[in-house]
Design an enzyme around this catalytic site. Structure first.
Site, PDB file in Angstrom:
ATOM      1  N   GLY A 240       0.729  -1.841   0.133  1.00 43.44           N
ATOM      2  CA  GLY A 240      -0.266   0.287  -0.088  1.00 43.44           C
ATOM      3  C   GLY A 240       0.614   1.198   0.082  1.00 43.44           C
ATOM      4  O   GLY A 240       0.384   2.519   0.058  1.00 43.44           O
ATOM      5  N   TYR A 319      -9.403   5.640 -12.662  1.00 48.99           N
ATOM      6  CA  TYR A 319      -9.340   6.250 -11.503  1.00 48.99           C
ATOM      7  C   TYR A 319      -8.881   7.833 -11.860  1.00 48.99           C
ATOM      8  O   TYR A 319      -8.643   8.834 -10.549  1.00 48.99           O
ATOM      9  CB  TYR A 319      -7.776   5.414 -10.233  1.00 48.99           C
ATOM     10  CG  TYR A 319      -7.822   4.643 -10.656  1.00 48.99           C
ATOM     11  CD1 TYR A 319      -8.674   3.520 -10.195  1.00 48.99           C
ATOM     12  CD2 TYR A 319      -6.457   3.764 -10.867  1.00 48.99           C
ATOM     13  CE1 TYR A 319      -8.361   2.048 -10.336  1.00 48.99           C
ATOM     14  CE2 TYR A 319      -6.453   2.171 -10.538  1.00 48.99           C
ATOM     15  CZ  TYR A 319      -7.326   1.457 -10.171  1.00 48.99           C
ATOM     16  OH  TYR A 319      -7.459   0.202 -10.459  1.00 48.99           O
ATOM     17  N   CYS A 344     -12.062   4.553 -29.474  1.00 46.38           N
ATOM     18  CA  CYS A 344     -13.447   5.508 -30.009  1.00 46.38           C
ATOM     19  C   CYS A 344     -14.048   5.526 -28.220  1.00 46.38           C
ATOM     20  O   CYS A 344     -14.783   5.164 -28.397  1.00 46.38           O
ATOM     21  CB  CYS A 344     -13.851   4.761 -30.701  1.00 46.38           C
ATOM     22  SG  CYS A 344     -12.955   5.517 -32.171  1.00 46.38           S
TER      23      CYS A 344
HETATM   24  C1  PLP Z   1      -2.752  -4.971  -3.923  1.00 46.87           C
HETATM   25  C2  PLP Z   1      -2.368  -5.448  -3.313  1.00 46.87           C
HETATM   26  C3  PLP Z   1      -0.843  -5.329  -2.650  1.00 46.87           C
HETATM   27  C4  PLP Z   1       0.166  -4.327  -3.090  1.00 46.87           C
HETATM   28  O1  PLP Z   1      -0.322  -3.074  -2.804  1.00 46.87           O
HETATM   29  P1  PLP Z   1       0.272  -2.156  -3.584  1.00 46.87           P
HETATM   30  O2  PLP Z   1      -0.597  -0.647  -2.808  1.00 46.87           O
HETATM   31  O3  PLP Z   1       0.922  -1.915  -5.247  1.00 46.87           O
HETATM   32  O4  PLP Z   1       1.180  -1.969  -2.940  1.00 46.87           O
HETATM   33  C5  PLP Z   1      -0.475  -6.233  -1.210  1.00 46.87           C
HETATM   34  N1  PLP Z   1      -1.799  -6.922  -0.694  1.00 46.87           N
HETATM   35  C6  PLP Z   1      -2.678  -7.035  -1.287  1.00 46.87           C
HETATM   36  C7  PLP Z   1      -3.603  -8.348  -0.443  1.00 46.87           C
HETATM   37  C8  PLP Z   1      -3.236  -6.647  -2.268  1.00 46.87           C
HETATM   38  O5  PLP Z   1      -4.720  -6.538  -2.897  1.00 46.87           O
END
Ligand code: PLP
Length: 420
Positions: A240, A319, A344
């Site tokens: 994340g 997004y 398109c």
């Molecule tokens: C998408 C995801 C990640 C990676 O998220 P990033 O923002 O790219 O670091 C990690 N764990 C799970 C369960 C995810 O769905």
């Protein structure tokens, strides 16, 4: 920091001029920098060096290219996978099954069996129902699945709503207040070895505070579980961490992230697991494109029509995301333009009213920070095929994914006899 820089007035990937790649491979094309991937992997790990026991698993969905996975495998990363297809890729790239974590809210029976047979290291179970199903499949095979229970901490990650995963109304994980009961029931089932909990509250997080709140809730849960006599040896803190999409934007560093985690988890006595995706791959890739033409508009900035489109890089259409757009050989001037692709759909727009390097038909340009959630989200909409992917390593480069032509795609289609 990345390795896509101007040298003598021209943009390079490491020591390879992007113009050479465009000439030899064509455009549009994704270009990844091995040195940047490695640097990000090392900086991430270094940030966590303040923690005692750590397992890093690259989130394959960010960039599943086999060459990218190979770089991560050589850096000692395992894989976080969310489908049987991603699991197969991780194993094909040489990641040990033990280092693979299987996440995902809708793993089907076939995928659960595939994971068990491969001997993957951890299933992150997202519901009681999934746990019961996995237990039955494992018991029938005489196998045991190592599991973590993914909890939903009901924390607003403060990111785009479509990549927020830790609020109560999101589909992910079990409500944290119901976790002790579910964990206890699953821990009693043959076929399952419940060893911990997992959390992942969203992607492109620009602030550590929501993560810290989520992790504090997980800390209390770990104490509760142990208080009930249950075993917790692993906690998966997900991924994340955000990346800068605009030049000059500041994001929490892996060192700040590591320091926050060290503070929150100091009494946990567990192996901490991480699933970074974007922070590793995002700035390690660009999408190289060529301007088809510049079209005057009646009452606004001109349209710079590039040969890349929303099917190649979906994030702006999905997004409203920003990707910096820079000329490969800047002419020195600036212009205000709308940057669009040939598809398109009005949504096939990368930027409106953006100040960019002056562009003319035939010029090359890059969308930066396209190494994560770029090629992997591509579709063949408008029968455009799939773009090639290239990896640069110092003075050399290799095509790491061939361009897939529209005719390759329709070769898999059939017109039945009763129509011909
Ligand atoms: C998408 C995801 C990640 C990676 O998220 P990033 O923002 O790219 O670091 C990690 N764990 C799970 C369960 C995810 O769905």
């Amino acid at each position: 920091m990345d390795h896509f820089e101007l040298k003598n007035g021209e943009l390079y990937a490491e020591n390879v001029p992007l113009a050479r790649i465009a000439e030899e491979v064509g455009t549009p094309v994704y270009v990844y920098s091995r040195a940047t991937l490695e640097r990000h992997a090392r900086v991430f790990r270094e940030g966590l060096s303040v923690l005692p026991r750590v397992h890093c698993a690259f989130a394959v969905k960010a960039n599943p290219n086999l060459a990218v996975l190979k770089v991560m495998q050589r850096e000692g990363f395992g894989a976080d996978v969310v489908s049987g297809g991603e699991m197969a890729r991780a194993l094909a790239a040489g990641m040990p099954a033990q280092d693979v974590v299987f996440s995902g809210v809708g793993k089907n029976a076939r995928e659960l069996a595939q994971g068990l047979e491969a001997g993957i290291g951890q299933f992150n179970i997202e519901s009681e129902e999934e746990g019961v199903e996995l237990a039955a499949i494992a018991a029938a095979k005489g196998l045991t699945a190592s599991c973590a229970l993914r909890v939903n901490p009901d924390v607003d990650a403060g990111t785009h709503e479509k990549i927020s995963t830790g609020k109560a109304e999101n589909k992910f994980g079990v409500p944290i207040d119901r976790a002790p009961g579910i964990y206890a029931r699953l821990a009693a089932m043959p076929g399952l070895d419940m060893r911990g909990v997992a959390v992942h509250i969203g992607s492109q997080l620009s602030d550590l505070e929501p993560m810290e709140r989520a992790f504090e809730k997980v800390g209390s849960l770990v104490s509760d579980l142990r208080g009930q006599g249950l075993t917790v040896t692993h906690v998966d803190l997900g991924g994340g961490l955000g990346v800068p999409y605009k030049a000059g934007e500041i994001m929490p560093s892996p060192a700040e992230y590591g320091a926050m985690i060290a503070r929150v988890t100091k009494d946990w006595d567990v192996t901490l697991m991480f699933e970074p995706g974007r922070v590793i791959a995002g700035n390690a890739g660009i999408l190289l494109t060529r301007v088809i033409r510049v079209k005057r508009s009646s009452n606004g900035p001109p349209f710079v029509i590039v040969d890349a489109a929303m099917n190649d890089l979906a994030r702006p259409a999905l997004y409203g995301s920003w990707h910096d757009f820079d000329a490969v050989k800047p002419r020195g001037g600036k212009m205000t333009a709308n940057i669009v692709g040939p598809i398109c759909e009005t949504g096939d727009t990368f930027a409106m009213g953006r100040e960019i390097d002056t562009m003319e038909a035939g010029d090359l340009a890059v969308f930066r920070t396209a190494g994560a959630y770029g090629a992997t989200m591509a579709s063949s909409y408008n029968s455009r095929g799939f773009v090639a992917e290239v990896m640069v390593d110092g003075d050399v480069y290799a095509t790491v994914a061939d361009r897939i032509l529209p005719e390759d795609i329709y070769a898999a289609e059939r017109v039945p006899d009763w129509l011909s």
